[in-house]
Design an enzyme around this catalytic site. Structure first.
Site, PDB file in Angstrom:
ATOM      1  N   ASP A  43      33.218  65.317  45.030  1.00 52.70           N
ATOM      2  CA  ASP A  43      32.326  65.666  43.912  1.00 52.70           C
ATOM      3  C   ASP A  43      32.974  65.432  42.551  1.00 52.70           C
ATOM      4  O   ASP A  43      32.520  65.968  41.539  1.00 52.70           O
ATOM      5  CB  ASP A  43      31.837  67.118  44.052  1.00 52.70           C
ATOM      6  CG  ASP A  43      32.997  68.096  44.067  1.00 52.70           C
ATOM      7  OD1 ASP A  43      34.161  67.644  44.104  1.00 52.70           O
ATOM      8  OD2 ASP A  43      32.737  69.314  44.051  1.00 52.70           O
ATOM      9  N   HIS A 245      48.037  40.228  36.492  1.00 57.00           N
ATOM     10  CA  HIS A 245      47.318  41.508  36.371  1.00 57.00           C
ATOM     11  C   HIS A 245      48.088  42.637  37.045  1.00 57.00           C
ATOM     12  O   HIS A 245      47.493  43.521  37.669  1.00 57.00           O
ATOM     13  CB  HIS A 245      45.898  41.385  36.939  1.00 57.00           C
ATOM     14  CG  HIS A 245      44.984  40.588  36.053  1.00 57.00           C
ATOM     15  ND1 HIS A 245      43.770  40.100  36.458  1.00 57.00           N
ATOM     16  CD2 HIS A 245      45.122  40.196  34.761  1.00 57.00           C
ATOM     17  CE1 HIS A 245      43.200  39.432  35.455  1.00 57.00           C
ATOM     18  NE2 HIS A 245      44.010  39.480  34.425  1.00 57.00           N
ATOM     19  N   ASP A 262      50.993  44.841  28.409  1.00 55.19           N
ATOM     20  CA  ASP A 262      49.667  44.405  27.956  1.00 55.19           C
ATOM     21  C   ASP A 262      48.798  45.645  27.996  1.00 55.19           C
ATOM     22  O   ASP A 262      48.428  46.114  29.076  1.00 55.19           O
ATOM     23  CB  ASP A 262      49.133  43.304  28.882  1.00 55.19           C
ATOM     24  CG  ASP A 262      47.812  42.713  28.388  1.00 55.19           C
ATOM     25  OD1 ASP A 262      47.163  43.321  27.513  1.00 55.19           O
ATOM     26  OD2 ASP A 262      47.431  41.640  28.903  1.00 55.19           O
ATOM     27  N   ASP A 273      43.478  44.743  22.361  1.00 59.58           N
ATOM     28  CA  ASP A 273      44.135  44.040  23.478  1.00 59.58           C
ATOM     29  C   ASP A 273      45.418  43.399  22.956  1.00 59.58           C
ATOM     30  O   ASP A 273      45.357  42.377  22.266  1.00 59.58           O
ATOM     31  CB  ASP A 273      43.146  42.988  24.017  1.00 59.58           C
ATOM     32  CG  ASP A 273      43.663  42.265  25.250  1.00 59.58           C
ATOM     33  OD1 ASP A 273      44.744  42.624  25.759  1.00 59.58           O
ATOM     34  OD2 ASP A 273      42.961  41.332  25.708  1.00 59.58           O
ATOM     35  N   HIS A 352      46.770  30.516  32.384  1.00 66.70           N
ATOM     36  CA  HIS A 352      45.556  31.144  31.846  1.00 66.70           C
ATOM     37  C   HIS A 352      45.214  30.509  30.494  1.00 66.70           C
ATOM     38  O   HIS A 352      45.994  29.747  29.933  1.00 66.70           O
ATOM     39  CB  HIS A 352      45.718  32.663  31.728  1.00 66.70           C
ATOM     40  CG  HIS A 352      46.842  33.148  30.846  1.00 66.70           C
ATOM     41  ND1 HIS A 352      46.774  33.134  29.475  1.00 66.70           N
ATOM     42  CD2 HIS A 352      48.063  33.660  31.163  1.00 66.70           C
ATOM     43  CE1 HIS A 352      47.897  33.639  28.981  1.00 66.70           C
ATOM     44  NE2 HIS A 352      48.708  33.954  29.975  1.00 66.70           N
ATOM     45  N   HIS A 356      40.122  35.005  24.442  1.00 63.98           N
ATOM     46  CA  HIS A 356      38.763  35.367  24.870  1.00 63.98           C
ATOM     47  C   HIS A 356      38.126  36.188  23.763  1.00 63.98           C
ATOM     48  O   HIS A 356      38.818  36.767  22.928  1.00 63.98           O
ATOM     49  CB  HIS A 356      38.805  36.158  26.186  1.00 63.98           C
ATOM     50  CG  HIS A 356      39.756  37.324  26.169  1.00 63.98           C
ATOM     51  ND1 HIS A 356      39.433  38.538  25.627  1.00 63.98           N
ATOM     52  CD2 HIS A 356      41.043  37.453  26.612  1.00 63.98           C
ATOM     53  CE1 HIS A 356      40.463  39.372  25.742  1.00 63.98           C
ATOM     54  NE2 HIS A 356      41.470  38.738  26.324  1.00 63.98           N
ATOM     55  N   HIS A 363      36.903  41.602  27.653  1.00 61.58           N
ATOM     56  CA  HIS A 363      36.482  40.202  27.771  1.00 61.58           C
ATOM     57  C   HIS A 363      35.020  40.214  27.339  1.00 61.58           C
ATOM     58  O   HIS A 363      34.119  40.387  28.156  1.00 61.58           O
ATOM     59  CB  HIS A 363      36.670  39.679  29.192  1.00 61.58           C
ATOM     60  CG  HIS A 363      38.117  39.703  29.615  1.00 61.58           C
ATOM     61  ND1 HIS A 363      38.511  39.810  30.918  1.00 61.58           N
ATOM     62  CD2 HIS A 363      39.257  39.621  28.888  1.00 61.58           C
ATOM     63  CE1 HIS A 363      39.847  39.815  30.972  1.00 61.58           C
ATOM     64  NE2 HIS A 363      40.312  39.702  29.755  1.00 61.58           N
ATOM     65  N   GLU A 393      46.667  34.583  22.920  1.00 55.60           N
ATOM     66  CA  GLU A 393      47.629  35.150  23.868  1.00 55.60           C
ATOM     67  C   GLU A 393      48.345  34.118  24.743  1.00 55.60           C
ATOM     68  O   GLU A 393      48.189  34.101  25.953  1.00 55.60           O
ATOM     69  CB  GLU A 393      46.939  36.194  24.740  1.00 55.60           C
ATOM     70  CG  GLU A 393      45.643  35.755  25.401  1.00 55.60           C
ATOM     71  CD  GLU A 393      45.052  36.874  26.282  1.00 55.60           C
ATOM     72  OE1 GLU A 393      45.752  37.316  27.207  1.00 55.60           O
ATOM     73  OE2 GLU A 393      43.899  37.281  26.031  1.00 55.60           O
ATOM     74  N   TYR A 397      55.381  31.849  32.343  1.00 52.71           N
ATOM     75  CA  TYR A 397      55.711  32.638  33.538  1.00 52.71           C
ATOM     76  C   TYR A 397      56.478  31.737  34.497  1.00 52.71           C
ATOM     77  O   TYR A 397      55.926  30.749  34.996  1.00 52.71           O
ATOM     78  CB  TYR A 397      54.432  33.159  34.200  1.00 52.71           C
ATOM     79  CG  TYR A 397      53.476  33.764  33.191  1.00 52.71           C
ATOM     80  CD1 TYR A 397      53.582  35.100  32.816  1.00 52.71           C
ATOM     81  CD2 TYR A 397      52.507  32.968  32.557  1.00 52.71           C
ATOM     82  CE1 TYR A 397      52.739  35.640  31.844  1.00 52.71           C
ATOM     83  CE2 TYR A 397      51.669  33.495  31.595  1.00 52.71           C
ATOM     84  CZ  TYR A 397      51.780  34.834  31.236  1.00 52.71           C
ATOM     85  OH  TYR A 397      50.955  35.359  30.275  1.00 52.71           O
ATOM     86  N   ARG A 414      54.330  37.149  27.544  1.00 49.80           N
ATOM     87  CA  ARG A 414      53.047  36.855  26.880  1.00 49.80           C
ATOM     88  C   ARG A 414      53.101  37.523  25.514  1.00 49.80           C
ATOM     89  O   ARG A 414      53.683  38.607  25.364  1.00 49.80           O
ATOM     90  CB  ARG A 414      51.863  37.381  27.706  1.00 49.80           C
ATOM     91  CG  ARG A 414      50.514  37.135  27.074  1.00 49.80           C
ATOM     92  CD  ARG A 414      49.333  37.261  28.052  1.00 49.80           C
ATOM     93  NE  ARG A 414      49.217  38.575  28.666  1.00 49.80           N
ATOM     94  CZ  ARG A 414      49.572  38.879  29.893  1.00 49.80           C
ATOM     95  NH1 ARG A 414      50.099  37.955  30.693  1.00 49.80           N
ATOM     96  NH2 ARG A 414      49.436  40.094  30.379  1.00 49.80           N
ATOM     97  N   GLU A 416      50.405  38.521  22.585  1.00 56.58           N
ATOM     98  CA  GLU A 416      48.946  38.596  22.401  1.00 56.58           C
ATOM     99  C   GLU A 416      48.583  39.449  21.197  1.00 56.58           C
ATOM    100  O   GLU A 416      49.018  40.595  21.082  1.00 56.58           O
ATOM    101  CB  GLU A 416      48.293  39.210  23.655  1.00 56.58           C
ATOM    102  CG  GLU A 416      46.787  39.415  23.501  1.00 56.58           C
ATOM    103  CD  GLU A 416      46.096  39.887  24.769  1.00 56.58           C
ATOM    104  OE1 GLU A 416      46.739  40.552  25.601  1.00 56.58           O
ATOM    105  OE2 GLU A 416      44.896  39.581  24.916  1.00 56.58           O
TER     106      GLU A 416
HETATM  107  N1  GLY Z   1      44.385  42.476  29.046  1.00 58.44           N
HETATM  108  C1  GLY Z   1      43.444  41.540  29.444  1.00 58.44           C
HETATM  109  C2  GLY Z   1      43.671  40.253  28.781  1.00 58.44           C
HETATM  110  O1  GLY Z   1      44.645  40.077  28.091  1.00 58.44           O
HETATM  111  O2  GLY Z   1      42.859  39.378  28.879  1.00 58.44           O
HETATM  112 MN    MN Z   2      43.490  39.411  26.359  1.00 57.32          MN
HETATM  113 MN    MN Z   3      45.798  41.608  27.169  1.00 55.30          MN
END
Ligand code: GLY
Ligand code: MN
Ligand code: MN
Length: 446
Positions: A43, A245, A262, A273, A352, A356, A363, A393, A397, A414, A416
């Site tokens: 619950d 991720h 991140d 982000d 990647h 975005h 996103h 970003e 890697y 990364r 970003e």
């Molecule tokens: N944290 C999600 C991205 O960087 O797209």
């Molecule tokens: Mn991002």
């Molecule tokens: Mn991110």
């Protein structure tokens, strides 16, 4: 969220724009659901957070609510919400109730949510179109019932809507260009997240666990009023950073490794982000520094081409050229710059895209391409406009492998930031945390 005193006029203005658009399409009725709190276990429920489109048009944050827009001779915006309930309110907190909610949120009318199935079918009569978000299951199921009720009345000489249309596209197009109130909220979310990253940089010590840094971030988010994280926080020590991720786990942060964070807070439903990568012991090693500086240079190149009139893909192309040249210089790849870009060889280390859209969703909605210029042609990337918000970003890697220089093994980086497209270029609104290696090292020494 939607604190008393918050300016609700922008929400009413967005409803007006949707109604104008609906009328331009011949009129009709649009229905959007706020959603319900999802079950967690037995619950217990996850905290409720309204559907982004619903919030964008209402500012209302209670679960189980609906918005109905009727575009006709007289436009109407009607909120359905839970009734006041003294017993429930003792346990769960205050509810607006339809009467107060209708007035507070500047609606033309408001009703208890229990009246939705009775009232909507009558409003559909003699309307040409019912608009829903077609991916929203709850309104899809309810709409079938409303439409069949409307159809059952055609013997009386009335008509039921002949068209079911998707409302998502017009909302996505509107949400893509932020208005001043959205930009103000996103700036504040960006500032909170930047301070949280700076806090993590100061806090880290060899021997800490990833989750301890996650706690530092959460503390900073919450103490500045952010209600939630905008997405699952990544705190990745050493090789974990090569898992794109990777969620903050229980790994120990080791002397000599980098840690990639991140993380971004959600403030009043708006996302931020940010990614920063920094040395656990406060000093980048030579190989770490070489790859780190590469991501910073790639980000600078991408930011330099992010401006009104540019194509959405320009930033990716610019970042990619810098990263791919760096991969060649550091002997991660062999060949020519054009060769490794055309063959996609770079994607072993950069898999990647460079950014975005960002907004109510991390996103965010919004088409990445514009209409085709001629029949049969591919749709070109979207042209940037002032008021758009996007991330920049780049990353690199390097997994351990025999054909890769060992000094780079298990380094994942990364960098970003969140960019607001301005009239002349872009502004990185997340720079309250440093990005250059030198400034990061200086902050970590404090
Ligand atoms: N944290 C999600 C991205 O960087 O797209
Ligand atoms: Mn991002
Ligand atoms: Mn991110």
């Amino acid at each position: 969220m939607s604190l008393p005193g918050a300016d609700l006029a922008p929400f009413a203005d967005r409803r007006r724009r949707v109604l104008d658009w609906m009328r331009s399409q011949g009129g009709g009725v649009a229905v959007l659901a706020a959603g319900v709190a999802p079950a967690r276990n037995r619950d217990s429920e996850y905290p409720f957070r309204p559907d982004s489109d619903f919030y964008y048009l209402t500012g209302f944050t209670e679960p189980e609510a609906w918005l109905v827009l009727i575009a006709g001779a007289q436009d109407r915006a009607i909120l359905f919400c839970r009734e006041r309930h003294p017993e429930h309110e003792i346990w769960e907190g205050r509810r607006f109730g339809p009467e107060a909610a209708g007035a507070h949120f500047l609606m033309d009318d408001a009703h208890p949510v229990s009246a939705l199935d009775e009232l909507v079918p009558a409003w559909l009569l003699d309307q040409p179109t019912l608009w829903l978000r077609l991916t929203d299951e709850s309104s899809g199921v309810r709409a079938r019932g409303w439409l069949s009720q409307a159809h059952s009345r055609v013997r009386n000489g009335v008509q039921a809507p002949g068209r079911l249309e998707d409302l998502s596209g017009v909302l996505a197009a509107m949400r893509l260009v932020k208005d001043p109130s959205e930009i103000a909220t996103m700036r504040q979310a960006a500032r909170i997240s930047a301070h949280a990253h700076a806090r993590a940089m100061r806090a880290v010590r060899p021997g800490m666990h990833e989750y301890e840094l996650e706690a530092e971030l959460m503390y900073e988010f919450r103490r500045h009023g952010a209600q939630a994280v905008a997405y699952g926080t990544i705190v990745a020590g050493g090789a974990n950073a090569c898992v794109l991720h990777y969620p903050a786990g229980d790994a120990v942060l080791r002397d000599g490794d980098l840690v990639l964070i991140d993380a971004g807070c959600e403030l009043d439903c708006y996302a931020s982000d940010i990614t920063r990568t920094f040395p656990v012991n406060g000093t980048f090693s030579g190989p770490q520094r070489a790859l780190y500086d590469l991501t910073v240079a790639a980000q600078e190149a991408a930011a330099a081409v992010t401006r009104p009139g540019a194509s959405f893909n320009d930033a990716h192309d610019a970042a990619l050229r810098v990263l791919a040249q760096g991969m060649l210089d550091e002997r991660l790849l062999q060949g020519s710059l054009d060769g490794v870009i055309e063959s996609g060889a770079y994607s072993r280390f950069y898999m990647h895209r460079t950014g975005h859209w960002l907004g109510l969703d991390v996103h965010d909605v919004g088409d990445y391409r514009g209409p085709a210029r001629a029949a049969g042609e591919a749709r070109p990337w979207r042209t940037l406009e002032a008021g758009m918000m996007l991330t920049i970003e780049p990353g690199i890697y390097v997994r351990a492998a025999d054909d890769v220089p060992a000094r780079f093994w298990d380094i994942g980086i990364r960098t970003e930031d969140d960019a607001l497209v301005t009239d002349t270029g872009c502004e990185l609104i997340t720079r309250a945390v440093p990005v250059s290696a030198r400034e990061i090292e200086a902050l970590m020494r404090e």
